[in-house]
Design an enzyme around this catalytic site. Sequence first.
Site, PDB file in Angstrom:
ATOM      1  CG  ASN A  70      -1.887   1.314   1.248  1.00  0.00           C
ATOM      2  OD1 ASN A  70      -1.938   1.877   0.575  1.00  0.00           O
ATOM      3  ND2 ASN A  70      -2.789   1.647   1.627  1.00  0.00           N
TER       4      ASN A  70
ATOM      5  NE  ARG B 229      -5.654   1.711  -0.766  1.00  0.00           N
ATOM      6  CZ  ARG B 229      -6.160   2.633   1.206  1.00  0.00           C
ATOM      7  NH1 ARG B 229      -5.480   2.854   1.463  1.00  0.00           N
ATOM      8  NH2 ARG B 229      -7.381   3.679   0.809  1.00  0.00           N
TER       9      ARG B 229
ATOM     10  CG  HIS C 180     -11.477   4.784   2.157  1.00  0.00           C
ATOM     11  ND1 HIS C 180     -12.494   5.894   2.656  1.00  0.00           N
ATOM     12  CD2 HIS C 180     -10.289   4.690   2.550  1.00  0.00           C
ATOM     13  CE1 HIS C 180     -10.617   6.427   3.684  1.00  0.00           C
ATOM     14  NE2 HIS C 180      -9.719   6.322   3.541  1.00  0.00           N
TER      15      HIS C 180
ATOM     16  CG  HIS D  27     -12.594   3.788   6.313  1.00  0.00           C
ATOM     17  ND1 HIS D  27     -11.828   2.825   6.350  1.00  0.00           N
ATOM     18  CD2 HIS D  27     -11.034   4.589   6.214  1.00  0.00           C
ATOM     19  CE1 HIS D  27     -10.182   2.720   6.600  1.00  0.00           C
ATOM     20  NE2 HIS D  27      -9.855   4.001   6.144  1.00  0.00           N
TER      21      HIS D  27
ATOM     22  N   GLY E 276     -10.133   7.081   9.341  1.00  0.00           N
ATOM     23  CA  GLY E 276      -8.750   6.954   9.184  1.00  0.00           C
ATOM     24  C   GLY E 276      -7.971   8.467   9.021  1.00  0.00           C
TER      25      GLY E 276
ATOM     26  N   GLY F 140      -7.534  10.140   5.647  1.00  0.00           N
ATOM     27  CA  GLY F 140      -8.883  10.028   4.829  1.00  0.00           C
ATOM     28  C   GLY F 140      -9.887   9.168   5.071  1.00  0.00           C
TER      29      GLY F 140
ATOM     30  NE  ARG G 171      -7.318  13.347   1.923  1.00  0.00           N
ATOM     31  CZ  ARG G 171      -7.278  11.819   1.162  1.00  0.00           C
ATOM     32  NH1 ARG G 171      -8.532  11.515   0.931  1.00  0.00           N
ATOM     33  NH2 ARG G 171      -6.410  11.402   1.910  1.00  0.00           N
TER      34      ARG G 171
ATOM     35  CD  GLU H 164      -8.047  -0.381   3.727  1.00  0.00           C
ATOM     36  OE1 GLU H 164      -7.513  -0.377   4.717  1.00  0.00           O
ATOM     37  OE2 GLU H 164      -8.323   0.575   2.975  1.00  0.00           O
TER      38      GLU H 164
HETATM   39  P1  ADP Z   1      -4.933   5.716   7.456  1.00  0.00           P
HETATM   40  O1  ADP Z   1      -6.373   6.516   6.740  1.00  0.00           O
HETATM   41  O2  ADP Z   1      -3.559   6.412   7.102  1.00  0.00           O
HETATM   42  O3  ADP Z   1      -4.482   4.000   6.881  1.00  0.00           O
HETATM   43  P2  ADP Z   1      -5.277   4.893  10.105  1.00  0.00           P
HETATM   44  O4  ADP Z   1      -6.372   4.396   9.768  1.00  0.00           O
HETATM   45  O5  ADP Z   1      -4.012   4.215  10.553  1.00  0.00           O
HETATM   46  O6  ADP Z   1      -4.797   6.212   8.467  1.00  0.00           O
HETATM   47  O7  ADP Z   1      -5.744   5.847  10.819  1.00  0.00           O
HETATM   48  C1  ADP Z   1      -4.734   7.068  11.353  1.00  0.00           C
HETATM   49  C2  ADP Z   1      -6.394   7.917  12.406  1.00  0.00           C
HETATM   50  O8  ADP Z   1      -6.051   7.054  13.639  1.00  0.00           O
HETATM   51  C3  ADP Z   1      -4.728   9.235  12.706  1.00  0.00           C
HETATM   52  O9  ADP Z   1      -5.881  10.471  13.243  1.00  0.00           O
HETATM   53  C4  ADP Z   1      -4.462   8.497  14.382  1.00  0.00           C
HETATM   54  O10 ADP Z   1      -4.571  10.081  15.190  1.00  0.00           O
HETATM   55  C5  ADP Z   1      -6.077   7.121  14.864  1.00  0.00           C
HETATM   56  N1  ADP Z   1      -5.279   6.686  15.762  1.00  0.00           N
HETATM   57  C6  ADP Z   1      -4.716   5.839  15.554  1.00  0.00           C
HETATM   58  N2  ADP Z   1      -4.822   4.994  17.072  1.00  0.00           N
HETATM   59  C7  ADP Z   1      -5.433   6.064  17.846  1.00  0.00           C
HETATM   60  C8  ADP Z   1      -5.949   5.841  19.457  1.00  0.00           C
HETATM   61  N3  ADP Z   1      -5.472   4.830  19.628  1.00  0.00           N
HETATM   62  N4  ADP Z   1      -6.791   6.880  19.831  1.00  0.00           N
HETATM   63  C9  ADP Z   1      -7.433   7.959  18.949  1.00  0.00           C
HETATM   64  N5  ADP Z   1      -6.813   8.042  18.113  1.00  0.00           N
HETATM   65  C10 ADP Z   1      -5.876   6.840  17.205  1.00  0.00           C
END
Ligand code: ADP
Length: 396
Positions: free
Chosen positions: A10, A91, A180, A208, A210, A212, A241, A384
């Site tokens: 990815n 991906r 996604h 979803h 993250g 994004g 974004r 994923e």
């Molecule tokens: P991506 O879109 O890059 O795959 P992820 O799904 O890994 O991203 O999500 C990243 C986000 O999740 C970041 O904003 C991170 O701060 C948040 N995050 C990860 N672990 C925790 C946690 N334990 N508590 C709160 N936020 C978290």
Amino acid sequence: MTAGTVLVLNSGSSSIKFQLIDPETADAPAHGLIERIGEPDGRIIFHHTTGTEEHLGEIPDHRTGLRKVLEMLEGLGRPLEEVGIVAVGHRLVHGGDRFYKPTLIDDSVVQAVSDLSVLAPLHNPANVIGMEVAREELPDVPHVGVFDTAFFHSLPPAAATYAIDRDIARENGIRRYGFHGTSHEYVSNRAAAFLRRDYGELNQVVLHLGNGASASAIAGGRPLDTSMGLTPLEGLVMGTRSGDIDPGVLMHLNRAAGMDVDEIDRLLNRGSGLKGLSGVNDFRALLALIADGDADAKLAYDVYVHRLKKYIGAYLAILGGIDTIVFTGGVGENNIDVRRDSLAGMERLGIVVDPERNEASGGGERRISADDSQVEVLVIPTDEELAIARAAVAFA
Ligand code: ADP
């Protein structure tokens, strides 16, 4: 390692996630992350069966990063040919109108993904580099592209169509593609399995969340709507974004602030969302600022949650009632506050989160709704990589 291992890559804008995975058992003998590519404080985390390695230092570009991953895999003690990689799953973000199912990668596919960069400038160029380097390094196995847009290819026309001049839209491929998709499809299937219900009979809202973030409305396994559009910029508030914004703002920035299209692009893709509002794009950093009493961070959080609520309400209406709401992604899987606040006050709609279940530690697939909630609220970790590995092995 088993004979049927798939390497899943990815390749993101400043990171590469990688995983060796057995598509049948979901065992992942090695996985890791290269992050902050191009910055002085690059970092590689490499988990394998005998431990975890961390390497700190500059990783100038994706090519260097990917070569390093392959070296580390070889460092596990066996040359790559003997590791038993039967396919590489990539991906890929934007498949435009051309790609809507897993696709065997050849030069023309690489070129087509590159051509689609105009629609996903943060993602497709990094995907192309990932494909080029991996095909050079592992020339003897099939490389398979799994597109983020694929699941949403069958969106109903009423959801996929923007209300602009139809000829201009057609000539320029302008429609809602959605992103996604691999995650939305995977977690909605897992949700049905968790509930021991037939996938084909559930109305689901999938969130979803993250870096994004996107929402989808899924009826009987078929997406009826999703929040991301022509590009992954539309919809929810994200790390950097803006998500939804009045298109009039863009014209105003151009006319009144003198910003050109590239500056506006950078602003909306990289300098907006949580980062634009608070200065930080990572949710944990945002929470730390809020704990320190930072008013901008609190507003950023409120804007984030408000937008999320709007989409949940809209999808409830589109689906005409829902069976389940699923949280996934780094924020959705881990953040207690976002789950609680985005569903607060929806008791009359049959949605009741149980505070103890929501706050319980431990990951995994779980229910966080109260027993008397009509809607099942679930946390389902996305995977994923596993979904991609399963798609890729079909070509091996
Ligand atoms: P991506 O879109 O890059 O795959 P992820 O799904 O890994 O991203 O999500 C990243 C986000 O999740 C970041 O904003 C991170 O701060 C948040 N995050 C990860 N672990 C925790 C946690 N334990 N508590 C709160 N936020 C978290």
